[in-house]
Design a protein around this motif. Structure first.
Motif, PDB file in Angstrom:
ATOM      1  N   GLY A 148     -13.305   1.560 -29.628  1.00 62.12           N
ATOM      2  CA  GLY A 148     -13.958   1.600 -28.324  1.00 62.12           C
ATOM      3  C   GLY A 148     -14.031   2.944 -27.659  1.00 62.12           C
ATOM      4  N   ASN A 149     -13.932   4.043 -28.435  1.00 60.67           N
ATOM      5  CA  ASN A 149     -13.939   5.372 -27.813  1.00 60.67           C
ATOM      6  C   ASN A 149     -15.322   6.001 -27.731  1.00 60.67           C
ATOM      7  N   GLY A 150     -16.360   5.282 -28.164  1.00 61.32           N
ATOM      8  CA  GLY A 150     -17.723   5.793 -28.062  1.00 61.32           C
ATOM      9  C   GLY A 150     -18.120   6.772 -29.134  1.00 61.32           C
ATOM     10  N   VAL A 151     -17.240   7.005 -30.111  1.00 59.94           N
ATOM     11  CA  VAL A 151     -17.495   7.948 -31.203  1.00 59.94           C
ATOM     12  C   VAL A 151     -17.264   7.233 -32.532  1.00 59.94           C
TER      13      VAL A 151
ATOM     14  N   GLU B 176     -17.785   1.269 -39.558  1.00 58.41           N
ATOM     15  CA  GLU B 176     -18.982   1.062 -40.370  1.00 58.41           C
ATOM     16  C   GLU B 176     -20.256   1.089 -39.530  1.00 58.41           C
ATOM     17  N   ASP B 177     -21.373   1.370 -40.227  1.00 57.35           N
ATOM     18  CA  ASP B 177     -22.681   1.283 -39.602  1.00 57.35           C
ATOM     19  C   ASP B 177     -23.044  -0.189 -39.397  1.00 57.35           C
ATOM     20  N   LEU B 178     -23.911  -0.453 -38.420  1.00 57.69           N
ATOM     21  CA  LEU B 178     -24.331  -1.819 -38.118  1.00 57.69           C
ATOM     22  C   LEU B 178     -25.819  -1.981 -38.381  1.00 57.69           C
ATOM     23  N   SER B 179     -26.162  -2.940 -39.191  1.00 59.63           N
ATOM     24  CA  SER B 179     -27.564  -3.233 -39.479  1.00 59.63           C
ATOM     25  C   SER B 179     -28.007  -4.464 -38.693  1.00 59.63           C
ATOM     26  N   GLY B 180     -29.329  -4.619 -38.568  1.00 57.38           N
ATOM     27  CA  GLY B 180     -29.886  -5.812 -37.943  1.00 57.38           C
ATOM     28  C   GLY B 180     -29.900  -5.815 -36.433  1.00 57.38           C
ATOM     29  N   TRP B 181     -29.766  -4.654 -35.799  1.00 54.36           N
ATOM     30  CA  TRP B 181     -29.792  -4.551 -34.335  1.00 54.36           C
ATOM     31  C   TRP B 181     -31.159  -4.008 -33.883  1.00 54.36           C
ATOM     32  N   THR B 182     -31.702  -4.627 -32.847  1.00 57.14           N
ATOM     33  CA  THR B 182     -32.999  -4.213 -32.321  1.00 57.14           C
ATOM     34  C   THR B 182     -32.829  -3.071 -31.324  1.00 57.14           C
ATOM     35  N   MET B 183     -33.627  -2.012 -31.529  1.00 61.10           N
ATOM     36  CA  MET B 183     -33.616  -0.847 -30.642  1.00 61.10           C
ATOM     37  C   MET B 183     -35.041  -0.628 -30.128  1.00 61.10           C
ATOM     38  N   GLU B 184     -35.174  -0.306 -28.832  1.00 61.47           N
ATOM     39  CA  GLU B 184     -36.482  -0.137 -28.220  1.00 61.47           C
ATOM     40  C   GLU B 184     -36.632   1.293 -27.690  1.00 61.47           C
ATOM     41  N   LEU B 185     -37.802   1.872 -27.910  1.00 62.21           N
ATOM     42  CA  LEU B 185     -38.114   3.236 -27.474  1.00 62.21           C
ATOM     43  C   LEU B 185     -39.053   3.187 -26.272  1.00 62.21           C
ATOM     44  N   PHE B 186     -38.734   3.995 -25.246  1.00 56.98           N
ATOM     45  CA  PHE B 186     -39.527   4.044 -24.019  1.00 56.98           C
ATOM     46  C   PHE B 186     -39.934   5.490 -23.718  1.00 56.98           C
TER      47      PHE B 186
ATOM     48  N   THR C 165     -19.983   0.050 -26.172  1.00 52.82           N
ATOM     49  CA  THR C 165     -18.998   1.088 -25.848  1.00 52.82           C
ATOM     50  C   THR C 165     -19.680   2.396 -25.477  1.00 52.82           C
ATOM     51  N   THR C 166     -20.994   2.426 -25.602  1.00 56.98           N
ATOM     52  CA  THR C 166     -21.813   3.523 -25.098  1.00 56.98           C
ATOM     53  C   THR C 166     -22.880   2.899 -24.207  1.00 56.98           C
ATOM     54  N   ALA C 167     -23.602   3.721 -23.473  1.00 54.04           N
ATOM     55  CA  ALA C 167     -24.609   3.188 -22.548  1.00 54.04           C
ATOM     56  C   ALA C 167     -25.667   2.392 -23.310  1.00 54.04           C
TER      57      ALA C 167
ATOM     58  N   LEU D 138     -37.019  15.409 -26.819  1.00 54.50           N
ATOM     59  CA  LEU D 138     -37.472  15.777 -28.159  1.00 54.50           C
ATOM     60  C   LEU D 138     -38.295  17.053 -28.100  1.00 54.50           C
ATOM     61  N   ALA D 139     -37.888  18.053 -28.879  1.00 52.50           N
ATOM     62  CA  ALA D 139     -38.651  19.299 -28.975  1.00 52.50           C
ATOM     63  C   ALA D 139     -39.815  19.118 -29.945  1.00 52.50           C
ATOM     64  N   GLU D 140     -40.759  20.037 -29.902  1.00 54.05           N
ATOM     65  CA  GLU D 140     -41.882  19.981 -30.837  1.00 54.05           C
ATOM     66  C   GLU D 140     -41.353  20.064 -32.265  1.00 54.05           C
ATOM     67  N   ASP D 141     -41.817  19.145 -33.120  1.00 48.43           N
ATOM     68  CA  ASP D 141     -41.375  19.069 -34.515  1.00 48.43           C
ATOM     69  C   ASP D 141     -39.866  18.867 -34.602  1.00 48.43           C
ATOM     70  N   GLY D 142     -39.289  18.247 -33.561  1.00 45.26           N
ATOM     71  CA  GLY D 142     -37.844  18.087 -33.510  1.00 45.26           C
ATOM     72  C   GLY D 142     -37.372  16.782 -34.139  1.00 45.26           C
ATOM     73  N   SER D 143     -36.080  16.698 -34.292  1.00 46.16           N
ATOM     74  CA  SER D 143     -35.439  15.505 -34.835  1.00 46.16           C
ATOM     75  C   SER D 143     -34.146  15.276 -34.061  1.00 46.16           C
ATOM     76  N   GLU D 144     -34.045  14.141 -33.391  1.00 45.85           N
ATOM     77  CA  GLU D 144     -32.885  13.842 -32.572  1.00 45.85           C
ATOM     78  C   GLU D 144     -32.237  12.534 -33.023  1.00 45.85           C
ATOM     79  N   ILE D 145     -30.930  12.457 -32.846  1.00 44.35           N
ATOM     80  CA  ILE D 145     -30.174  11.251 -33.173  1.00 44.35           C
ATOM     81  C   ILE D 145     -29.423  10.790 -31.932  1.00 44.35           C
ATOM     82  N   VAL D 146     -29.544   9.515 -31.623  1.00 44.96           N
ATOM     83  CA  VAL D 146     -28.857   8.935 -30.476  1.00 44.96           C
ATOM     84  C   VAL D 146     -27.922   7.853 -31.007  1.00 44.96           C
ATOM     85  N   ASN D 147     -26.637   7.980 -30.716  1.00 43.35           N
ATOM     86  CA  ASN D 147     -25.630   7.073 -31.250  1.00 43.35           C
ATOM     87  C   ASN D 147     -25.303   5.956 -30.266  1.00 43.35           C
ATOM     88  N   PHE D 148     -25.234   4.736 -30.794  1.00 46.48           N
ATOM     89  CA  PHE D 148     -24.901   3.564 -30.003  1.00 46.48           C
ATOM     90  C   PHE D 148     -23.703   2.869 -30.630  1.00 46.48           C
TER      91      PHE D 148
END
Length: 358
Positions: free
Chosen positions: A256-259, A265-275, A319-321, A328-338
């Motif tokens: 539960g430390n957010g990291v 383990e990684d979690l599969s089968g979770w729905t994520m929405e982009l706004f 455990t995270t928001a 996102l920068a031009e031609d960028g690649s970002e990762i957001v952890n949940f």
């Protein structure tokens, strides 16, 4: 390596196919032609196949060998070698494995402490797969595995992958389903890899012995065209700026430390929405479900501000928001952890106290 030195690694057919390396020195004068070698040093005292070596990009005395251990269920393994003594002595750290049955291993360095390995994953239908290896002294650790070709894939030794920048590499390979020769660029953020489009360079023709190399920001590829009498051919591909991408990564946050810590383990089968914009308050642009690596990637995005929201599943708590903003920068690649963890079971709590006044 150091100055005029280089490292050669090979399978010693005269010694039970053991994996070995040695240091060579080229002449330091224009007129010199003789190459001298030191002794050989075994990094795997067992039958070794499909090996590839890459030197550290900034350290002059360190390299990593990636290989298949034929005597250990064909596992994919890697080991750090260091050059010392008179410049010909090699010492090794411990060997580390990142996967099971593997072949067609190819490795390149990204910076002093990070390497990218591409290989054919025999435990997953021979798919072309890549992984990031981090080096700390002689200790290796690996990220998750990422598929770059969902078909039986052939790479060719150390020539199958090449450095483009500290956070980018290119793989060149044969898609064995239709024999196309293809290249694909991988973007690296931490230990997460996201890939651009697969680009055929020899469509519909049997491409063999493919070698790929970064070339001043572009990509050079050479191959043997078996559909054209085995003719050797080369092409240069121009890297074009592509729209950016954002990856939402989901993990089981046991403490539960957010990291994401070791063993979570990684979690599969979770729905994520982009706004668009911040706060997850506008109409969604796209949604997706996390894969076996806990990732869902939103591609072809223009530079700007975005937000991602997870759909919380019953029996779990975040455990995270739940909604996180990202730029996102031009031609960028970002990762957001949940992070999420399972809710504790219901129960009854007994509370005991000292009732002084009765």
């Amino acid at each position: 390596l150091m100055g005029t030195k280089f490292v050669v690694c090979y399978q010693d057919g005269g010694d039970k196919a053991h994996g070995k390396c040695m240091i060579g020195t080229v002449p330091d004068t224009v007129s010199g032609t003789d190459v001298t070698f030191g002794g050989d040093y075994a990094f795997n005292a067992a039958a070794t196949g499909s090996l590839s070596v890459a030197e550290s990009r900034d350290l002059s005395n360190e390299f990593v060998v990636a290989y298949r251990d034929n005597d250990d269920a064909n596992r994919g393994k890697a080991i750090v070698g260091q050059v010392g003594g008179n410049g010909y002595l090699i010492t090794y750290g411990s060997e580390y494995y990142w996967t099971g049955d593997t072949s067609s291993v190819s490795i390149t360095s990204l910076d002093s402490w990070k390497f990218a390995i591409a290989y054919q994953d025999q435990d997953n239908s021979g798919y072309g797969t890549a992984v990031i290896a981090d080096v700390a002294g002689t200790v290796l650790s690996f990220g998750s595995e990422y598929v770059f070709n969902e078909a039986n894939t052939q790479l060719y030794g150390s020539f199958g992958i090449s450095y483009l920048s500290d956070n980018q590499f290119v793989v060149g390979y044969q898609n064995n389903t239709n024999d196309d020769g293809r290249v694909r660029v991988g973007d690296v953020s931490g230990n997460v890899i996201s890939f651009g489009n697969q680009v055929p360079f020899n469509s519909g023709s049997l491409s063999d012995h493919i070698a790929v190399a970064g070339l001043g920001g572009n990509v050079a590829v050479s191959w043997r065209d078996d559909s054209d009498g085995g003719t050797g051919k080369s092409r240069v591909g121009i890297l074009q700026e592509q729209p950016g991408n954002i990856t939402a990564h989901k993990f089981n946050d046991l403490n539960g430390n957010g990291v994401q810590d070791a063993g979570e383990e990684d979690l599969s089968g979770w729905t994520m929405e982009l706004f668009p914009g911040s706060g997850c308050s506008s109409s969604e642009i796209a949604s997706g479900t996390t894969d076996g690596s806990g990732n869902v990637t939103f591609s072809s995005l223009e530079a700007g501000d975005y937000s991602i929201e997870e759909a919380l599943q019953a029996g779990w708590q975040n455990t995270t928001a739940l909604c996180q903003d990202v730029t996102l920068a031009e031609d960028g690649s970002e990762i957001v952890n949940f992070g999420n963890q399972e809710e504790p079971p219901d129960g009854i709590t007994a509370h005991k106290f000292d009732d002084l006044n009765g």
